[in-house]
Design an enzyme around this catalytic site. Structure first.
Site, PDB file in Angstrom:
ATOM      1  N   SER A  45      67.778  78.783  28.098  1.00 11.22           N
ATOM      2  CA  SER A  45      68.603  79.933  29.138  1.00 11.22           C
ATOM      3  C   SER A  45      68.250  81.463  28.521  1.00 11.22           C
ATOM      4  O   SER A  45      68.128  82.470  29.080  1.00 11.22           O
ATOM      5  CB  SER A  45      69.354  79.865  29.740  1.00 11.22           C
ATOM      6  OG  SER A  45      69.429  78.209  30.794  1.00 11.22           O
ATOM      7  N   GLY A 237      68.454  76.457  32.902  1.00 14.41           N
ATOM      8  CA  GLY A 237      67.012  77.134  32.565  1.00 14.41           C
ATOM      9  C   GLY A 237      66.960  78.614  32.438  1.00 14.41           C
ATOM     10  O   GLY A 237      67.966  79.071  32.885  1.00 14.41           O
ATOM     11  N   GLY A 239      65.543  82.841  34.081  1.00  9.59           N
ATOM     12  CA  GLY A 239      64.871  83.577  34.626  1.00  9.59           C
ATOM     13  C   GLY A 239      64.808  83.631  35.870  1.00  9.59           C
ATOM     14  O   GLY A 239      66.004  82.778  36.150  1.00  9.59           O
ATOM     15  N   CYS A 264      73.543  75.631  36.353  1.00  5.88           N
ATOM     16  CA  CYS A 264      72.725  76.618  36.295  1.00  5.88           C
ATOM     17  C   CYS A 264      71.300  77.136  36.991  1.00  5.88           C
ATOM     18  O   CYS A 264      71.778  77.234  38.453  1.00  5.88           O
ATOM     19  CB  CYS A 264      72.627  76.900  34.506  1.00  5.88           C
ATOM     20  SG  CYS A 264      72.806  78.158  33.808  1.00  5.88           S
ATOM     21  N   GLN A 268      71.271  76.989  40.765  1.00  7.63           N
ATOM     22  CA  GLN A 268      70.725  78.133  41.738  1.00  7.63           C
ATOM     23  C   GLN A 268      69.805  77.215  42.521  1.00  7.63           C
ATOM     24  O   GLN A 268      68.834  77.118  43.539  1.00  7.63           O
ATOM     25  CB  GLN A 268      70.089  79.476  40.956  1.00  7.63           C
ATOM     26  CG  GLN A 268      71.220  79.545  40.198  1.00  7.63           C
ATOM     27  CD  GLN A 268      70.899  80.795  39.039  1.00  7.63           C
ATOM     28  OE1 GLN A 268      69.586  80.334  38.366  1.00  7.63           O
ATOM     29  NE2 GLN A 268      71.741  80.936  38.690  1.00  7.63           N
ATOM     30  N   ASN A 306      76.067  81.272  30.814  1.00 10.65           N
ATOM     31  CA  ASN A 306      75.054  81.981  30.908  1.00 10.65           C
ATOM     32  C   ASN A 306      74.190  82.130  31.696  1.00 10.65           C
ATOM     33  O   ASN A 306      73.727  81.519  31.944  1.00 10.65           O
ATOM     34  CB  ASN A 306      74.441  81.266  29.803  1.00 10.65           C
ATOM     35  CG  ASN A 306      73.361  82.065  29.216  1.00 10.65           C
ATOM     36  OD1 ASN A 306      72.717  82.843  29.626  1.00 10.65           O
ATOM     37  ND2 ASN A 306      72.249  81.075  28.439  1.00 10.65           N
ATOM     38  N   GLY A 308      72.449  84.941  35.224  1.00 16.11           N
ATOM     39  CA  GLY A 308      72.533  86.643  35.490  1.00 16.11           C
ATOM     40  C   GLY A 308      72.072  86.859  37.476  1.00 16.11           C
ATOM     41  O   GLY A 308      71.759  87.686  37.409  1.00 16.11           O
ATOM     42  N   HIS A 347      77.721  76.361  32.853  1.00 15.85           N
ATOM     43  CA  HIS A 347      77.853  74.877  31.740  1.00 15.85           C
ATOM     44  C   HIS A 347      79.213  74.106  31.113  1.00 15.85           C
ATOM     45  O   HIS A 347      79.578  74.619  30.688  1.00 15.85           O
ATOM     46  CB  HIS A 347      76.801  75.603  30.566  1.00 15.85           C
ATOM     47  CG  HIS A 347      75.935  76.278  30.974  1.00 15.85           C
ATOM     48  ND1 HIS A 347      75.174  74.817  30.387  1.00 15.85           N
ATOM     49  CD2 HIS A 347      75.588  77.444  31.360  1.00 15.85           C
ATOM     50  CE1 HIS A 347      73.792  75.970  30.737  1.00 15.85           C
ATOM     51  NE2 HIS A 347      74.010  77.395  31.342  1.00 15.85           N
ATOM     52  N   GLU A 349      79.186  71.583  29.822  1.00 16.48           N
ATOM     53  CA  GLU A 349      78.748  70.599  28.434  1.00 16.48           C
ATOM     54  C   GLU A 349      78.601  71.707  26.972  1.00 16.48           C
ATOM     55  O   GLU A 349      78.767  71.491  25.936  1.00 16.48           O
ATOM     56  CB  GLU A 349      77.214  69.793  28.594  1.00 16.48           C
ATOM     57  CG  GLU A 349      76.170  71.546  28.156  1.00 16.48           C
ATOM     58  CD  GLU A 349      76.075  72.291  28.819  1.00 16.48           C
ATOM     59  OE1 GLU A 349      75.388  73.756  28.610  1.00 16.48           O
ATOM     60  OE2 GLU A 349      76.532  72.233  30.596  1.00 16.48           O
TER      61      GLU A 349
END
Length: 374
Positions: A45, A237, A239, A264, A268, A306, A308, A347, A349
């Site tokens: 990521s 992942g 981007g 994550c 999305q 994590n 953006g 996350h 995990e």
């Protein structure tokens, strides 16, 4: 060796390279974790990002063979106040400088990371360029401005595995093609879309006795159906999620017939597949101390995050928010009111981070059991 970090807005930070001569570029973000630098560096990521660690001393416990989240270092560079050159830990096999140098990834220290973090909080994450030696700051600023923006960037297809693989004995075992896929025969069969999956996600799915096969990010839904899975899992992942058009289309198709969960980027992509939208956060959520409320239990958990980008499901009455971020009230999870679909933005995990949220995997397991009887 002298190193310069130049940001696209013209701001310059001077430091020292602890990995020798080199260059690096990417989106500059900050991570609030005190530990976990090895997991951060190997998390796909972080592809395309240069990570500033807010904790001042990084590298003191070295690097080992166990705490990796993929097969290589994924981050574009690491920026720290001070790097420990002589680690002390019984699990350590090499120092952080040795690890990054071996991977060919830049590491710089001596940067005022407090000032850099404050600058990013005020002005937002931005593109940056690092170079060593006697270089022109103005030229580096120009190079930073020439870097593609994270918005509109499909990085998931870049980091995804090129081949399908099973997760067996805590490691991937690759198939030559989808036609060669063989299930182990243990537990419900779950196809994991690998958009840059962290290995700890696969470890926790295995803990729930799933039979796991991961497939490349561009795998067509009809090819997934041919594998006769019991459930689908969409991974994390890097981007812009809106740029992963094939993944969104596949999720829209497969949610018609299978239980589906996402973490994550997977969260999305599911949000977009359901008709929602995504938008870029000012400086993102990166660290292992973000408070989240589970709206289904009203319990507060400290989470590892994590990302953006964020999902907006306003107006989609068939979806319900299940988790919210207590710092900025952004969406951290949703579920479908009628279909077996659930997703969270952060996350569960961890790796690094607390295990407050690992119940997500048992929820997914119970959902699959309810739908498939397995």
């Amino acid at each position: 060796m002298k190193a310069i970090l130049a940001l696209e807005d013209g701001t310059i930070f001077e430091g020292v390279s602890f990995t020798g001569e080199g260059e690096a570029c990417g989106e500059v973000i900050f991570n609030t974790g005190m530990t976990g630098y090895q997991e951060i560096l190997t998390d796909p990521s972080y592809t395309g990002q240069m990570v500033c660690m807010t904790y001042p001393l990084i590298g003191n416990y070295g690097v080992n063979h166990e705490d990796v989240e993929s097969e290589k270092v994924q981050a574009a560079a690491m920026i720290v106040k001070e790097c420990c050159k002589k680690p002390s830990n019984w699990r350590s096999v090499m120092s952080l400088p040795e690890y990054l140098t071996e991977a060919g990834v830049m590491g710089i220290e001596g940067i005022d990371t407090r000032a850099l973090t404050r600058h990013l909080r005020i002005n937002g994450a931005m593109r940056g360029f690092i170079a060593c030696g006697d270089v022109s700051p103005e030229e580096l600023v120009a190079k930073a401005r020439a870097i593609p923006s994270m918005e509109g960037l499909n990085l998931a297809d870049r980091v995804s595995s090129e081949k399908a693989y099973a997760w067996i004995d805590n490691k991937p075992q690759y198939f030559n093609s989808l036609k060669d896929v063989v299930w182990s025969g243990k537990g419900p069969k779950v196809v994991v879309y690998d958009f840059g999956v962290k290995w700890n996600i696969l470890r926790w799915l295995a803990e729930q006795d799933f039979d796991i096969v991961a497939v490349p990010s561009r795998t067509k839904p009809e090819d997934v159906r041919a594998l006769a899975p019991d459930a689908i899992f969409l991974s994390n992942g890097p981007g812009d999620p809106a740029a992963v058009e094939t993944g969104v289309a596949a999720a829209r198709d497969l949610t018609e017939d299978y239980p589906v969960a996402g973490i994550c980027l997977g969260h999305q992509i599911l949000g977009l597949a359901m008709g929602g939208t995504t938008y870029k956060l000012k400086f993102g959520h990166h660290g292992c101390n973000h408070p989240v409320m589970d709206l289904t239990t009203e319990k507060i958990e400290i989470s590892s995050q994590n990302h953006g980008f964020c999902v907006d499901i306003n107006g989609l009455n068939f979806l319900e928010a299940t988790h919210i971020n207590l710092n900025d009230r952004t969406l951290e999870g949703f579920a479908h009111k009628d279909k077996p679909i659930l997703a969270i933005q952060y996350h569960p995990e961890a790796a690094p981070g607390p295990h407050d949220s690992k119940y997500f995997f048992s929820r997914f397991r119970e959902m699959v059991r309810s739908e498939c009887g397995k």
